[in-house]
Design an enzyme around this catalytic site. Structure first.
Site, PDB file in Angstrom:
ATOM      1  N   HIS A 275      12.100  18.459 -39.979  1.00 53.11           N
ATOM      2  CA  HIS A 275      11.881  17.891 -38.541  1.00 53.11           C
ATOM      3  C   HIS A 275      13.067  17.974 -38.081  1.00 53.11           C
ATOM      4  O   HIS A 275      12.856  18.448 -36.466  1.00 53.11           O
ATOM      5  CB  HIS A 275      11.549  16.826 -38.824  1.00 53.11           C
ATOM      6  CG  HIS A 275      10.546  16.388 -37.849  1.00 53.11           C
ATOM      7  ND1 HIS A 275       9.583  15.460 -37.215  1.00 53.11           N
ATOM      8  CD2 HIS A 275      11.517  14.841 -36.715  1.00 53.11           C
ATOM      9  CE1 HIS A 275       8.755  15.182 -36.311  1.00 53.11           C
ATOM     10  NE2 HIS A 275      10.960  14.807 -36.011  1.00 53.11           N
ATOM     11  N   GLU A 276      14.324  17.413 -38.163  1.00 57.96           N
ATOM     12  CA  GLU A 276      15.591  17.088 -37.301  1.00 57.96           C
ATOM     13  C   GLU A 276      16.111  18.686 -37.710  1.00 57.96           C
ATOM     14  O   GLU A 276      16.754  18.386 -36.049  1.00 57.96           O
ATOM     15  CB  GLU A 276      16.163  16.110 -38.436  1.00 57.96           C
ATOM     16  CG  GLU A 276      15.472  14.694 -38.268  1.00 57.96           C
ATOM     17  CD  GLU A 276      15.038  13.843 -37.439  1.00 57.96           C
ATOM     18  OE1 GLU A 276      15.756  13.687 -36.016  1.00 57.96           O
ATOM     19  OE2 GLU A 276      14.657  13.536 -37.443  1.00 57.96           O
TER      20      GLU A 276
HETATM   21 CO    CO Z   1      11.166  13.129 -33.962  1.00 59.53          CO
END
Ligand code: CO
Length: 511
Positions: A275-276
Site C-alpha cells: 500500500h505505502e
Molecule cells: Co493510504
C-alpha cells in the site's frame, strides 16, 4: 480547443509573463518550507527520541506560520490579480488555478481561528486518548462539540453561502464535487450492504488458518523489503522504516515508506507495505523539473489513495501476485510450506463480517465503516445531528449496514483519531481512492497485454509505466475527474469497483 495540449507546453517559461515567473518563484519557496516540515514530521514519527517533542512542536509551528505568511502575503494576491487576464499556456493556467485556490482559502480564514483550531486539536487529542482508554464518550464530547462549532465557523469564512460540509470536504478534495463523491458513497452502501449480508449467510469456508501462528517481526521486515524489491521500489530514492501507523512522506527525489508488524498477521504487513509503495511510487513519478510547483505535486487525497489501493488490492491481493510471492514468503516462513496460491488468495481476501474496527477491516466491509463516518460527520457539520447522539447513531448504523452492534464506544465512535484533529471530510477520500483504483486498474488491464501473466511473472514494468504516464507525470495539472477521464476514457464512477467486487467475492463466497 486547446484541451489536447500535451507535455510539450508545460515547460515553456520563456514567454511567460513576468508576474507568472515571480509567482512561481514564491510558490517554490513556500513549498520548500512545506516539504522541510515534512522531513521533520517523518523524523518525529520514525527516529526522534520522545524527549524531542517540545522542540519539534515549536519548529513545526514556526515553519507552518512562515508558510502561511508567504501564501497570504499581499504580493501573492497582487501577482494573481495581474495574471487574471494574462495570456497563459494550459499548463501555466493550471498552475495559477492551483495557487489561486490555495491563496484564497488561506486568506479567507483569520489566523486567530486557525490557531484556536490547532489548540483545540491538542486538547481534544488528549481528551480522546483518555476517553478511548476509559470507554467514556462524555469525556470527549465537549471537545468534539467545540471542533464542530469551530469548523462550521471556518467553513463560513470560506463561503457563507454553501453547505459547510462541502466546504470542509474541499479542504482535502478541492477538485472533486461533493455531489459525485456523495453519489459514489451512496452506491457503495446500496450495493455492499446486501452483498455482505449474503457473505454472512454463505456457508463457504475459506482457507484462513494456513497463515495462523507466530511470525517473528525481523523476518517480516526482510519479507517487506523483498516485496518492495519485487514491485520495483527505488531504494536509491527511498527507505523502509517502522512506525506505529504506516505512512509515506516525501517527493520526487526522496520518498520514504514505513510499515508495521504484528507477529500474528504477516499478510497485514505485506498489504500495508505494498500500500505505502503505491503512495511512494506516485510521488517518485512526479516530474522532477517541476519540484515545488503544482505541476510537480500530487493531486488530492483520493487520487493518492487510488495509487496505494491499486497496488495493495489489485496487485497484492491477486492470485497472480501470490504465484510470484508465495515461494518467497515460504522461504522466510517454512511453517507455511504446505500452503497453495489459492490458500494465500483466500486468506488475504477473507471478509471479516464481525469486525468493528475500521483499520482491521477487509477490502469490502471497509467501505461501510467509511460510509457510516461520512454520514455522521456530514450531519454533525450540517447541524442535523447533535454530538451527544453520536454514539447511539453510530451503533444503529453499524447494526443496519453491517449487522453488528458495538458494545462499547471504544470499539465504536471513539476508535478513530480523525475527529480529535477536527478533520471532517477526510474519511470519504479513503473509499473514493479504492473506487478510483478499480477504474484505473481496469483501464490498465485493457491497455497492457497480459497484465495478469506479467504480474505472475514478477514483471511490473508495464504497470508502473502506465501509472506514470497516465497519472503521476501530470502532477496537479488536471482536476480529479478530468485526470480519471483522460486515463480511463470515462467519468469517475463506482462502476468498475462494483463489477470488480461482484466478480471477486461472488466467486470466493459462492454468492
Ligand atoms: Co493510504
Amino acid at each position: 480547443m486547446a484541451t489536447e495540449a500535451t507535455a510539450d507546453d508545460t515547460d515553456d517559461a520563456s514567454d511567460a509573463p513576468d508576474a507568472y515567473d515571480a509567482l512561481l518563484d514564491r510558490v517554490q519557496r513556500w513549498n520548500a518550507v512545506g516539504s522541510a516540515s515534512g522531513v521533520l514530521g517523518w523524523d518525529q514519527q520514525v527516529m526522534m527520541p520522545e524527549g524531542g517533542t517540545p522542540a519539534r512542536s515549536k519548529q513545526l509551528s514556526a515553519l507552518s506560520s512562515v508558510h502561511h505568511d508567504m501564501v497570504t502575503d499581499d504580493e501573492t494576491g497582487e501577482l494573481l490579480d495581474e495574471l487574471d487576464d494574462a495570456d497563459l499556456t494550459d499548463a501555466q493556467a493550471a498552475v495559477v488555478r492551483e495557487v489561486r485556490r490555495e491563496y484564497e482559502r488561506a486568506d479567507a480564514v483569520p489566523v486567530e481561528l486557525v490557531e484556536e483550531i490547532s489548540e483545540t486539536g491538542s486538547e481534544a487529542l488528549q481528551a480522546w486518548e483518555e476517553a478511548k482508554a476509559e470507554d467514556d464518550f462524555d469525556e470527549f464530547a465537549p471537545y468534539l462539540e467545540k471542533h464542530v462549532e469551530l469548523k462550521r465557523e471556518y467553513a463560513e469564512h470560506i463561503d457563507p453561502d454553501r453547505d459547510p460540509y462541502e466546504v470542509l470536504f474541499e479542504e482535502f478534495e478541492p477538485c472533486l464535487s461533493m455531489e459525485r463523491a456523495e453519489s459514489i458513497l451512496t452506491e457503495l452502501r446500496e450495493a455492499l450492504v446486501p452483498m455482505i449480508g449474503d457473505i454472512r449467510d454463505s456457508d463457504v469456508e475459506l482457507a484462513v488458518d494456513t497463515f495462523e501462528g507466530t511470525f517473528p517481526e525481523e523476518t517480516q521486515e526482510e519479507l517487506s523489503r523483498e516485496a518492495l524489491e519485487l514491485v520495483g521500489y527505488d531504494f536509491d530514492r527511498g527507505r523502509l522504516d517502522v512506525s506505529s501507523h504506516p505512512f509515506t512522506a516525501g517527493n520526487q527525489f526522496d520518498c520514504r515508506v514505513t510499515t508495521r508488524f504484528d507477529e500474528t498477521d504477516p499478510l497485514g504487513a505485506v498489504g500495508s507495505t505494498v500500500h505505502e509503495f503505491g503512495h511512494a511510487q506516485y510521488n517518485l513519478g512526479l516530474p522532477k523539473e517541476q519540484f515545488g510547483t503544482p505541476l510537480g505535486q500530487s493531486r488530492d487525497l483520493s487520487v493518492h489513495e487510488s495509487q496505494s489501493r491499486l497496488w495493495e488490492n489489485h496487485v497484492g491481493r491477486s492470485r497472480a501476485f501470490w504465484e510470484q510471492f508465495l515461494p518467497v514468503f515460504q522461504e522466510h516462513f517454512p511453517q507455511t510450506e504446505e500452503a497453495t496460491v489459492q490458500d494465500a488468495y483466500e486468506a488475504f481476501n477473507q471478509v471479516y463480517e464481525d469486525n468493528f474496527i475500521r483499520v482491521e477491516a477487509d477490502e469490502l466491509t471497509y467501505h461501510l465503516h467509511i460510509v457510516i463516518r461520512f454520514e455522521i460527520e456530514r450531519d454533525l457539520i450540517r447541524g442535523d445531528l447533535a454530538v451527544e447522539d453520536v454514539p447511539e447513531v453510530w451503533n444503529d448504523k453499524y447494526e443496519e449496514y453491517l449487522g453488528i452492534r458495538p458494545e462499547t464506544d471504544s470499539e465504536g465512535c471513539l476508535q478513530d483519531i480523525h475527529w480529535s484533529h477536527g478533520n471532517f471530510g477526510y474519511f470519504p477520500t479513503y473509499s473514493l481512492g479504492s473506487v478510483m483504483a478499480a477504474q484505473l486498474f481496469d483501464a490498465a488491464e485493457d491497455e497492457i497485454d497480459d497484465l495478469d501473466a506479467k504480474v505472475a511473472d514478477g514483471d511490473f514494468d508495464d504497470l508502473r509505466e502506465w501509472l506514470d504516464e497516465n497519472v503521476h507525470r501530470h502532477g496537479s495539472r488536471y482536476e480529479t475527474n478530468e485526470l480519471v477521464k483522460r486515463a480511463t476514457g470515462e467519468e469517475f464512477t463506482a462502476n468498475a469497483f462494483l463489477d470488480y467486487v461482484d466478480e471477486k467475492y461472488g466467486e470466493l463466497y459462492g454468492i
